[in-house]
Design an enzyme around this catalytic site. Structure first.
Site, PDB file in Angstrom:
ATOM      1  N   LYS A  75       0.836  -1.205   0.000  1.00 24.69           N
ATOM      2  CA  LYS A  75       0.000   0.000   0.000  1.00 24.69           C
ATOM      3  C   LYS A  75       0.877   1.264   0.000  1.00 24.69           C
ATOM      4  CE  LYS A  75      -3.687  -2.509   2.333  1.00 24.69           C
ATOM      5  NZ  LYS A  75      -4.143  -3.026   3.623  1.00 24.69           N
ATOM      6  N   GLY A 133     -12.131  -5.875   5.639  1.00 27.04           N
ATOM      7  CA  GLY A 133     -13.432  -6.528   5.816  1.00 27.04           C
ATOM      8  C   GLY A 133     -14.217  -6.548   4.508  1.00 27.04           C
TER       9      GLY A 133
HETATM   10  P1  NDP Z   1     -10.252 -14.788   0.210  1.00 27.63           P
HETATM   11  O1  NDP Z   1      -9.110 -15.695   0.478  1.00 27.63           O
HETATM   12  O2  NDP Z   1     -11.336 -14.688   1.215  1.00 27.63           O
HETATM   13  O3  NDP Z   1     -10.941 -15.205  -1.191  1.00 27.63           O
HETATM   14  C1  NDP Z   1     -10.198 -15.572  -2.322  1.00 27.63           C
HETATM   15  C2  NDP Z   1     -11.150 -16.129  -3.360  1.00 27.63           C
HETATM   16  O4  NDP Z   1     -10.396 -16.433  -4.531  1.00 27.63           O
HETATM   17  C3  NDP Z   1     -11.890 -17.414  -2.957  1.00 27.63           C
HETATM   18  O5  NDP Z   1     -13.219 -17.337  -3.348  1.00 27.63           O
HETATM   19  C4  NDP Z   1     -11.173 -18.503  -3.737  1.00 27.63           C
HETATM   20  O6  NDP Z   1     -12.023 -19.563  -4.153  1.00 27.63           O
HETATM   21  C5  NDP Z   1     -10.785 -17.727  -4.975  1.00 27.63           C
HETATM   22  N1  NDP Z   1      -9.664 -18.362  -5.667  1.00 27.63           N
HETATM   23  C6  NDP Z   1      -8.483 -18.766  -5.167  1.00 27.63           C
HETATM   24  N2  NDP Z   1      -7.739 -19.324  -6.138  1.00 27.63           N
HETATM   25  C7  NDP Z   1      -8.486 -19.276  -7.265  1.00 27.63           C
HETATM   26  C8  NDP Z   1      -8.276 -19.710  -8.590  1.00 27.63           C
HETATM   27  N3  NDP Z   1      -7.145 -20.308  -8.959  1.00 27.63           N
HETATM   28  N4  NDP Z   1      -9.247 -19.508  -9.510  1.00 27.63           N
HETATM   29  C9  NDP Z   1     -10.409 -18.909  -9.144  1.00 27.63           C
HETATM   30  N5  NDP Z   1     -10.664 -18.478  -7.897  1.00 27.63           N
HETATM   31  C10 NDP Z   1      -9.710 -18.668  -6.969  1.00 27.63           C
HETATM   32  O7  NDP Z   1      -9.612 -13.345  -0.102  1.00 27.63           O
HETATM   33  P2  NDP Z   1     -10.238 -11.913   0.199  1.00 27.63           P
HETATM   34  O8  NDP Z   1     -11.593 -11.832  -0.357  1.00 27.63           O
HETATM   35  O9  NDP Z   1     -10.019 -11.549   1.622  1.00 27.63           O
HETATM   36  O10 NDP Z   1      -9.236 -10.984  -0.630  1.00 27.63           O
HETATM   37  C11 NDP Z   1      -9.279 -10.922  -2.044  1.00 27.63           C
HETATM   38  C12 NDP Z   1      -8.378  -9.791  -2.516  1.00 27.63           C
HETATM   39  O11 NDP Z   1      -8.838  -8.563  -1.962  1.00 27.63           O
HETATM   40  C13 NDP Z   1      -6.920  -9.921  -2.089  1.00 27.63           C
HETATM   41  O12 NDP Z   1      -6.107  -9.407  -3.114  1.00 27.63           O
HETATM   42  C14 NDP Z   1      -6.829  -9.036  -0.860  1.00 27.63           C
HETATM   43  O13 NDP Z   1      -5.546  -8.530  -0.643  1.00 27.63           O
HETATM   44  C15 NDP Z   1      -7.770  -7.928  -1.255  1.00 27.63           C
HETATM   45  N6  NDP Z   1      -8.328  -7.181  -0.138  1.00 27.63           N
HETATM   46  C16 NDP Z   1      -8.903  -7.854   0.916  1.00 27.63           C
HETATM   47  C17 NDP Z   1      -9.452  -7.141   1.959  1.00 27.63           C
HETATM   48  C18 NDP Z   1     -10.064  -7.823   3.137  1.00 27.63           C
HETATM   49  O14 NDP Z   1     -10.388  -7.134   4.124  1.00 27.63           O
HETATM   50  N7  NDP Z   1     -10.266  -9.138   3.115  1.00 27.63           N
HETATM   51  C19 NDP Z   1      -9.434  -5.669   1.976  1.00 27.63           C
HETATM   52  C20 NDP Z   1      -8.829  -5.053   0.809  1.00 27.63           C
HETATM   53  C21 NDP Z   1      -8.295  -5.807  -0.198  1.00 27.63           C
HETATM   54  P3  NDP Z   1     -12.780 -20.543  -3.117  1.00 27.63           P
HETATM   55  O15 NDP Z   1     -13.891 -19.710  -2.529  1.00 27.63           O
HETATM   56  O16 NDP Z   1     -13.284 -21.638  -3.968  1.00 27.63           O
HETATM   57  O17 NDP Z   1     -11.766 -20.963  -2.098  1.00 27.63           O
HETATM   58  N1  HSE Z   2      -5.306  -7.768   5.193  1.00 26.47           N
HETATM   59  C1  HSE Z   2      -5.582  -6.398   4.919  1.00 26.47           C
HETATM   60  C2  HSE Z   2      -5.614  -5.632   6.228  1.00 26.47           C
HETATM   61  C3  HSE Z   2      -6.893  -6.252   4.206  1.00 26.47           C
HETATM   62  O1  HSE Z   2      -5.642  -6.274   7.293  1.00 26.47           O
HETATM   63  O2  HSE Z   2      -5.592  -4.408   6.189  1.00 26.47           O
HETATM   64  C4  HSE Z   2      -7.167  -4.842   3.746  1.00 26.47           C
HETATM   65  O3  HSE Z   2      -6.296  -4.458   2.733  1.00 26.47           O
END
Ligand code: NDP
Ligand code: HSE
Length: 441
Positions: free
Chosen positions: A214, A316
Site C-alpha cells: 500500500k 473486511g
Molecule cells: P479470500 O481468500 O477470502 O478469497 C479468495 C477467493 O479467490 C476465494 O473465493 C477462492 O475460491 C478464490 N480463488 C483462489 N484461487 C483461485 C483460482 N485459482 N481460480 C479462481 N478463484 C480462486 O480473499 P479476500 O476476499 O479476503 O481478498 C481478495 C483480494 O482482496 C486480495 O487481493 C486481498 O488482498 C484484497 N483485499 C482484501 C481485503 C479484506 O479485508 N479481506 C481488503 C482489501 C483488499 P474458493 O472460494 O473456492 O476458495
Molecule cells: N489484510 C488487509 C488488512 C486487508 O488487514 O488491512 C485490507 O487491505
C-alpha cells in the site's frame, strides 16, 4: 442528455465477471445484486454478473446462482459477454496473468489486489493504455477509505510532501487488542483472521508486506514516480512484545504499524522519495494513537491543502466491496458513455531514497550497569555519531547494580542511528538493549 435522463433499459447491459468469491467477492456480488436498479441509474445502463470464478466449485455459496460459478477463470475473463473484470482472488502471478489477458481482450479491470498492483503497476498500466480500457484499484489501499481517488484526482493540483498512516487493519487490530485488553498476539491474530481482515496468508499482514504494498501505491500516486514493493523498507510487528507495549504506554505512547511515504531532499539538494513501514511510537496526544480495532487512518501533508486526515474501515468484506463497487460504477459508466478514468502518471520520476539517508527519531530502551560515568560515556558515543539526545529517563531496577535507561533521540540519519544501536550492543556497560522503536508525530 445526462446520465439521469437515460432509461437504463435502452442501453446495452454491462457484463461483469467476478474472479474470487471469498470475503470480498461475496460482499461485492451480494451488494451488486441487491442494488442492481440503483447501479443501473448511476451507470446509465443495466449491469449484470455474467460469471464468477472460484477454486472450489463444491463449496456452498448462499445467495449465488450456482450456474454463474466456474473454476475456469482464464476463460471467464476474456468471454465476449464480459465488459468489466473484478479481480478479488489475491496473490500475484496468477491474477497478473488473468488481469493482463482481460486488459488485452479489451475488458476494464477493477482489482482490490495491492500485492499485484505494487509489484506490476507499470506493466498493468501499459496494457490498459494500449487496449484503451480502465484499470481501477481503489480497494487496494485502506479498503473503504478513498485514498487512491484522493491522490489521483482530489489532490492532483497540489504538491504532496508526506503521506503517513495506519494502512493495515489486521496489525492495528492485533496491536490494539494487545494494548487495550491484554490479549495475546496469537489470540488477536486468530480473531482478525476470523473477522475476514487478514490476508489468505497472514504473514503478509504481520510482517508488514501488505502495508508495504500500500505504501508503494501511495508513494507512486502521491509523488508521480514509480515506487515498487521492493523499494519499500519493511518491518512488521512480530518482534513487538507485551513488555514493549506496556513500556510505551507508561511513557505516554502507543505503538502502531505506520506506513510513511515522503519526499526528502538530501544535503546536495537532490529530491528523492522514501517509503517505509515499521512499528512506530506515537504520542497518545496524536490522533493516530486512538485509531482502534481494524480501522485505518491516513495523514496527508500537502503544500496548498495543508494537513488532511482520512479515517475509516480499512478491511473486511463490505467496506472493501464499497470501494470495489465505486470503481465498478466508474468502469461501467465509461463502457456505456465512453471516456477513461485518470491513469498512471510517473512524470516526476524521483529516485527512491537510500534508507540510510532517511531522517528519523529513535526510542531506545536498555539496561545498563548502574555506575558513575556510564551515562556520560553513552552521551559522548551518540554525539560522535552526530546524534543528539532529546530526553533521557532512568528507572530503578530490582537489581541495584542495574539501571534501565530510556533515551529519545532528536531526528538523525537512519544509518547513524543503526550504527549507534550496533555499537551499544557490544558495550560491556550495556547489559541489554531491550527495544529500539522509531518515533513519529
Ligand atoms: P479470500 O481468500 O477470502 O478469497 C479468495 C477467493 O479467490 C476465494 O473465493 C477462492 O475460491 C478464490 N480463488 C483462489 N484461487 C483461485 C483460482 N485459482 N481460480 C479462481 N478463484 C480462486 O480473499 P479476500 O476476499 O479476503 O481478498 C481478495 C483480494 O482482496 C486480495 O487481493 C486481498 O488482498 C484484497 N483485499 C482484501 C481485503 C479484506 O479485508 N479481506 C481488503 C482489501 C483488499 P474458493 O472460494 O473456492 O476458495
Ligand atoms: N489484510 C488487509 C488488512 C486487508 O488487514 O488491512 C485490507 O487491505
Amino acid at each position: 442528455m445526462t446520465v439521469t435522463d437515460l432509461n437504463p433499459n435502452d442501453t446495452k447491459t454491462v457484463g461483469v465477471a467476478i474472479l474470487g468469491m471469498g470475503t470480498v467477492g461475496t460482499s461485492v456480488a451480494q451488494l451488486l445484486q441487491e442494488n442492481a436498479d440503483e447501479f443501473a441509474h448511476r451507470i446509465g445502463g443495466p449491469v449484470e454478473i455474467k460469471g464468477i470464478a472460484v477454486s472450489d466449485l463444491s463449496k456452498t455459496r448462499e445467495g449465488i446462482d450456482s450456474n454463474l460459478l466456474t473454476d475456469d477463470a482464464r476463460a471467464l475473463c476474456t468471454r465476449d459477454d464480459v465488459d468489466v473484470v473484478v479481480e478479488v482472488i489475491g496473490g500475484i502471478d496468477y491474477p497478473r496473468e488473468l488481469v493482463l489477458s482481460a486488459l488485452k481482450a479489451g475488458k476494464s479491470v477493477v482489482t482490490a489486489n495491492k500485492a499485484l498492483v505494487a509489484a506490476h503497476a507499470d506493466e498493468l498500466a501499459e496494457a490498459a493504455d494500449e487496449a484503451g480500457v480502465d484499470l481501477y484499484f481503489e480497494a487496494a489501499v485502506a479498503a473503504a477509505i478513498p485514498v487512491v481517488g484522493m491522490l489521483r484526482r482530489s489532490l492532483a493540483g497540489d504538491q504532496i510532501q508526506r503521506i503517513s498512516g495506519i494502512v493495515n487493519g489486521t496489525t492495528n487490530f492485533i496491536l490494539d487488542a494487545m494494548t487495550s485488553t491484554g490479549a495475546s498476539y496469537e489470540d488477536a491474530l486468530a480473531e482478525a483472521t476470523r473477522l475476514g481482515y487478514a490476508e489468505a496468508d497472514p504473514t503478509a499482514d504481520v510482517e508488514g508486506h501488505d502495508a508495504a504494498s500500500k505504501a508503494a501505491i501511495m508513494a507512486s500516486l502521491g509523488f508521480h514516480s514509480r515506487v515498487k514493493f521492493d523499494d519499500v523498507h519493511c518491518e512488521g510487528i512480530t518482534n513487538i512484545t507485551a513488555d514493549d507495549i506496556a513500556a510505551a504506554s507508561k511513557a505516554g505512547y502507543t505503538i502502531k504499524l505506520l506506513a510513511i511515504c515522503e519526499r526528502i531532499t538530501d544535503s546536495e539538494g537532490k529530491t528523492a522519495v522514501s517509503a517505509r513501514v515499521h512499528p512506530t511510537l506515537i504520542p497518545n496526544s496524536h490522533p493516530l494513537s486512538s485509531v482502534s480495532e481494524s480501522y485505518n487512518a491516513i495523514y496527508v501533508d500537502a503544500e496548498a491543502a495543508g494537513s488532511l486526515m482520512f479515517y475509516g474501515n480499512g478491511a473486511g468484506g463490505a467496506p472493501t466491496a464499497s470501494a470495489v463497487l465505486g470503481d465498478l460504477v466508474g468502469a461501467a459508466r465509461n463502457k456505456v458513455h465512453g471516456g477513461l478514468a485518470p491513469g498512471e502518471n510517473t512524470y516526476a520520476n524521483y529516485p527512491v531514497a537510500d534508507f540510510g539517508e532517511v531522517p528519523t527519531r529513535y526510542h531506545i530502551d536498555m539496561t545498563v550497569n548502574d555506575r558513575t560515568g556510564v551515562l556520560a560515556d553513552l552521551a559522548a558515543r551518540f554525539s560522535a555519531h552526530g546524534i543528539s539526545l532529546r530526553t533521557v529517563r532512568q528507572e530503578e531496577q530490582e537489581r541495584h547494580e542495574n539501571a534501565r535507561l530510556i533515551l529519545v533521540t532528536h531526528q538523525a540519519r537512519e544509518a547513524d542511528l543503526q550504527a549507534i544501536v550496533d555499537e551499544l550492543s557490544g558495550l560491556d556497560d550495556v547489559r541489554e538493549v531491550n527495544s529500539v522503536i522509531r518515533l513519529d508525530g
